[in-house]
Design a protein around this motif. Sequence first.
Motif, PDB file in Angstrom:
ATOM      1  N   GLU A 182       0.836  -1.182   0.000  1.00  0.00           N
ATOM      2  CA  GLU A 182       0.000   0.000   0.000  1.00  0.00           C
ATOM      3  C   GLU A 182       0.879   1.243   0.000  1.00  0.00           C
ATOM      4  O   GLU A 182       2.063   1.198   0.359  1.00  0.00           O
ATOM      5  CB  GLU A 182      -0.938   0.002   1.207  1.00  0.00           C
ATOM      6  CG  GLU A 182      -0.238   0.101   2.538  1.00  0.00           C
ATOM      7  CD  GLU A 182      -1.205   0.135   3.708  1.00  0.00           C
ATOM      8  OE1 GLU A 182      -0.911   0.883   4.670  1.00  0.00           O
ATOM      9  OE2 GLU A 182      -2.227  -0.572   3.676  1.00  0.00           O
ATOM     10  N   ALA A 183       0.290   2.364  -0.425  1.00  0.00           N
ATOM     11  CA  ALA A 183       1.010   3.633  -0.468  1.00  0.00           C
ATOM     12  C   ALA A 183       0.020   4.765  -0.273  1.00  0.00           C
ATOM     13  O   ALA A 183      -1.182   4.618  -0.543  1.00  0.00           O
ATOM     14  CB  ALA A 183       1.750   3.799  -1.803  1.00  0.00           C
ATOM     15  N   THR A 184       0.518   5.898   0.192  1.00  0.00           N
ATOM     16  CA  THR A 184      -0.329   7.071   0.395  1.00  0.00           C
ATOM     17  C   THR A 184      -0.131   8.043  -0.760  1.00  0.00           C
ATOM     18  O   THR A 184       1.010   8.385  -1.102  1.00  0.00           O
ATOM     19  CB  THR A 184       0.020   7.772   1.722  1.00  0.00           C
ATOM     20  OG1 THR A 184      -0.192   6.873   2.805  1.00  0.00           O
ATOM     21  CG2 THR A 184      -0.852   9.002   1.928  1.00  0.00           C
ATOM     22  N   ILE A 185      -1.230   8.485  -1.366  1.00  0.00           N
ATOM     23  CA  ILE A 185      -1.186   9.426  -2.470  1.00  0.00           C
ATOM     24  C   ILE A 185      -1.926  10.698  -2.078  1.00  0.00           C
ATOM     25  O   ILE A 185      -2.715  10.702  -1.139  1.00  0.00           O
ATOM     26  CB  ILE A 185      -1.817   8.844  -3.751  1.00  0.00           C
ATOM     27  CG1 ILE A 185      -3.286   8.471  -3.500  1.00  0.00           C
ATOM     28  CG2 ILE A 185      -1.018   7.653  -4.260  1.00  0.00           C
ATOM     29  CD1 ILE A 185      -4.035   8.033  -4.745  1.00  0.00           C
ATOM     30  N   LYS A 186      -1.662  11.771  -2.815  1.00  0.00           N
ATOM     31  CA  LYS A 186      -2.351  13.039  -2.564  1.00  0.00           C
ATOM     32  C   LYS A 186      -3.163  13.402  -3.800  1.00  0.00           C
ATOM     33  O   LYS A 186      -2.641  13.473  -4.911  1.00  0.00           O
ATOM     34  CB  LYS A 186      -1.341  14.145  -2.245  1.00  0.00           C
ATOM     35  CG  LYS A 186      -1.998  15.466  -1.833  1.00  0.00           C
ATOM     36  CD  LYS A 186      -0.961  16.527  -1.501  1.00  0.00           C
ATOM     37  CE  LYS A 186      -0.260  16.232  -0.211  1.00  0.00           C
ATOM     38  NZ  LYS A 186       0.639  17.346   0.204  1.00  0.00           N
ATOM     39  N   LEU A 187      -4.457  13.625  -3.594  1.00  0.00           N
ATOM     40  CA  LEU A 187      -5.371  13.983  -4.677  1.00  0.00           C
ATOM     41  C   LEU A 187      -5.674  15.472  -4.590  1.00  0.00           C
ATOM     42  O   LEU A 187      -6.159  15.960  -3.553  1.00  0.00           O
ATOM     43  CB  LEU A 187      -6.664  13.181  -4.561  1.00  0.00           C
ATOM     44  CG  LEU A 187      -6.526  11.670  -4.768  1.00  0.00           C
ATOM     45  CD1 LEU A 187      -7.689  10.941  -4.136  1.00  0.00           C
ATOM     46  CD2 LEU A 187      -6.435  11.351  -6.246  1.00  0.00           C
ATOM     47  N   ARG A 188      -5.403  16.181  -5.688  1.00  0.00           N
ATOM     48  CA  ARG A 188      -5.644  17.619  -5.720  1.00  0.00           C
ATOM     49  C   ARG A 188      -6.202  18.018  -7.082  1.00  0.00           C
ATOM     50  O   ARG A 188      -6.135  17.264  -8.033  1.00  0.00           O
ATOM     51  CB  ARG A 188      -4.338  18.404  -5.471  1.00  0.00           C
ATOM     52  CG  ARG A 188      -3.596  18.020  -4.228  1.00  0.00           C
ATOM     53  CD  ARG A 188      -2.421  18.928  -3.937  1.00  0.00           C
ATOM     54  NE  ARG A 188      -1.404  18.909  -4.971  1.00  0.00           N
ATOM     55  CZ  ARG A 188      -0.183  19.430  -4.818  1.00  0.00           C
ATOM     56  NH1 ARG A 188       0.128  20.010  -3.676  1.00  0.00           N
ATOM     57  NH2 ARG A 188       0.697  19.375  -5.788  1.00  0.00           N
ATOM     58  N   GLY A 189      -6.733  19.226  -7.162  1.00  0.00           N
ATOM     59  CA  GLY A 189      -7.092  19.840  -8.431  1.00  0.00           C
ATOM     60  C   GLY A 189      -8.022  19.018  -9.304  1.00  0.00           C
ATOM     61  O   GLY A 189      -8.955  18.357  -8.848  1.00  0.00           O
ATOM     62  N   LYS A 190      -7.743  19.058 -10.619  1.00  0.00           N
ATOM     63  CA  LYS A 190      -8.616  18.414 -11.606  1.00  0.00           C
ATOM     64  C   LYS A 190      -8.699  16.894 -11.443  1.00  0.00           C
ATOM     65  O   LYS A 190      -9.776  16.321 -11.615  1.00  0.00           O
ATOM     66  CB  LYS A 190      -8.137  18.774 -13.013  1.00  0.00           C
ATOM     67  CG  LYS A 190      -8.375  20.228 -13.384  1.00  0.00           C
ATOM     68  CD  LYS A 190      -9.856  20.549 -13.450  1.00  0.00           C
ATOM     69  CE  LYS A 190     -10.104  22.009 -13.759  1.00  0.00           C
ATOM     70  NZ  LYS A 190     -11.538  22.337 -13.810  1.00  0.00           N
ATOM     71  N   PRO A 191      -7.586  16.182 -11.140  1.00  0.00           N
ATOM     72  CA  PRO A 191      -7.733  14.739 -10.940  1.00  0.00           C
ATOM     73  C   PRO A 191      -8.717  14.395  -9.824  1.00  0.00           C
ATOM     74  O   PRO A 191      -9.491  13.446  -9.936  1.00  0.00           O
ATOM     75  CB  PRO A 191      -6.308  14.288 -10.601  1.00  0.00           C
ATOM     76  CG  PRO A 191      -5.431  15.292 -11.267  1.00  0.00           C
ATOM     77  CD  PRO A 191      -6.159  16.590 -11.142  1.00  0.00           C
ATOM     78  N   ALA A 192      -8.695  15.191  -8.746  1.00  0.00           N
ATOM     79  CA  ALA A 192      -9.637  14.953  -7.647  1.00  0.00           C
ATOM     80  C   ALA A 192     -11.068  15.239  -8.091  1.00  0.00           C
ATOM     81  O   ALA A 192     -11.992  14.481  -7.778  1.00  0.00           O
ATOM     82  CB  ALA A 192      -9.264  15.820  -6.448  1.00  0.00           C
ATOM     83  N   GLU A 193     -11.268  16.329  -8.835  1.00  0.00           N
ATOM     84  CA  GLU A 193     -12.600  16.654  -9.348  1.00  0.00           C
ATOM     85  C   GLU A 193     -13.107  15.541 -10.268  1.00  0.00           C
ATOM     86  O   GLU A 193     -14.280  15.174 -10.235  1.00  0.00           O
ATOM     87  CB  GLU A 193     -12.567  17.980 -10.106  1.00  0.00           C
ATOM     88  CG  GLU A 193     -12.335  19.190  -9.216  1.00  0.00           C
ATOM     89  CD  GLU A 193     -12.342  20.482 -10.008  1.00  0.00           C
ATOM     90  OE1 GLU A 193     -12.606  20.432 -11.235  1.00  0.00           O
ATOM     91  OE2 GLU A 193     -12.094  21.546  -9.421  1.00  0.00           O
TER      92      GLU A 193
END
Length: 279
Positions: A175-186
């Motif tokens: 497993e790994a931790t990712i950060k979702l921001r901006g357009k990919p998150a939308e």
Amino acid sequence: MRREEIKVTLWGDSARKVDIETIENLPPPVLMVMTSLKVKKKPSNTNHTCIFINPEIPQAEPYKIEFSKATDNIKKLPTPYKQLTAAEVKKVDKTTVRKLNKLNPKEYKNQLVYCKAFISRFSTHDGWWYEGCPQCYKQLTVKKNSDLQVCLDHSVQIPLPCYRVHATIEDPNSEATIKLRGKPAEQLFGITCRDLIDRYPYAPQETLPQEILQTKGQIHIFQIQINEANGFIVKGIFPSTKNQPSASTPAHPMYDKKRSVDKGRRQLFATTPDKKART
């Protein structure tokens, strides 16, 4: 009609629906009509943007006459890096989550890596959104001795709600931790951060809306940029060829282990029927 230029940025599904090869093969002039754009310094599409090529409407005729000159042929602008199509993403080499954790950030800082995994859980240790600058999306700070919020690069600004969601992705071995921001998150959550906050105006930062929680268990191909300071930043999300797991079917045995824990938690933002009035 005044021949003024304006650059429009298309994201996610709206961008993928534009058939560039077909447009290039059409005889000029090619007229594109776009609806529901987000208007700012550089207009961009919203979740409701529609695109029409050479629509049969009376208003199109004056444009066709004006832009029928030889110098009005379509010009392709260079992109900052290679943009892959969904078909190309299927063929690209994908790393496992275990290998992703072992990659050297210094060696891969200018590269994009692809990892196929499912979302197993979210973290809310610093909230799921922040108040950002509408021009550069950096987090705003409160000006000393005032309630004004300022950007270090753009002075005083009206805050724009921006996604910053920490998620854990898994495959069968790690497993790994990712950060979702901006357009990919939308794109993943199917709604802008501003619209989601407007939908739940009094929701605390530590409480995840159902629009975010419902993506748990979904399998995606994540386009990831490795940042030495911020970890794994998601730059794009592509659907997996496998069927998305339903609420009753775990995506993976590892996910099934967590279901017993999740069942005991209160479902956030879920509506419950009103109790019947006593007679």
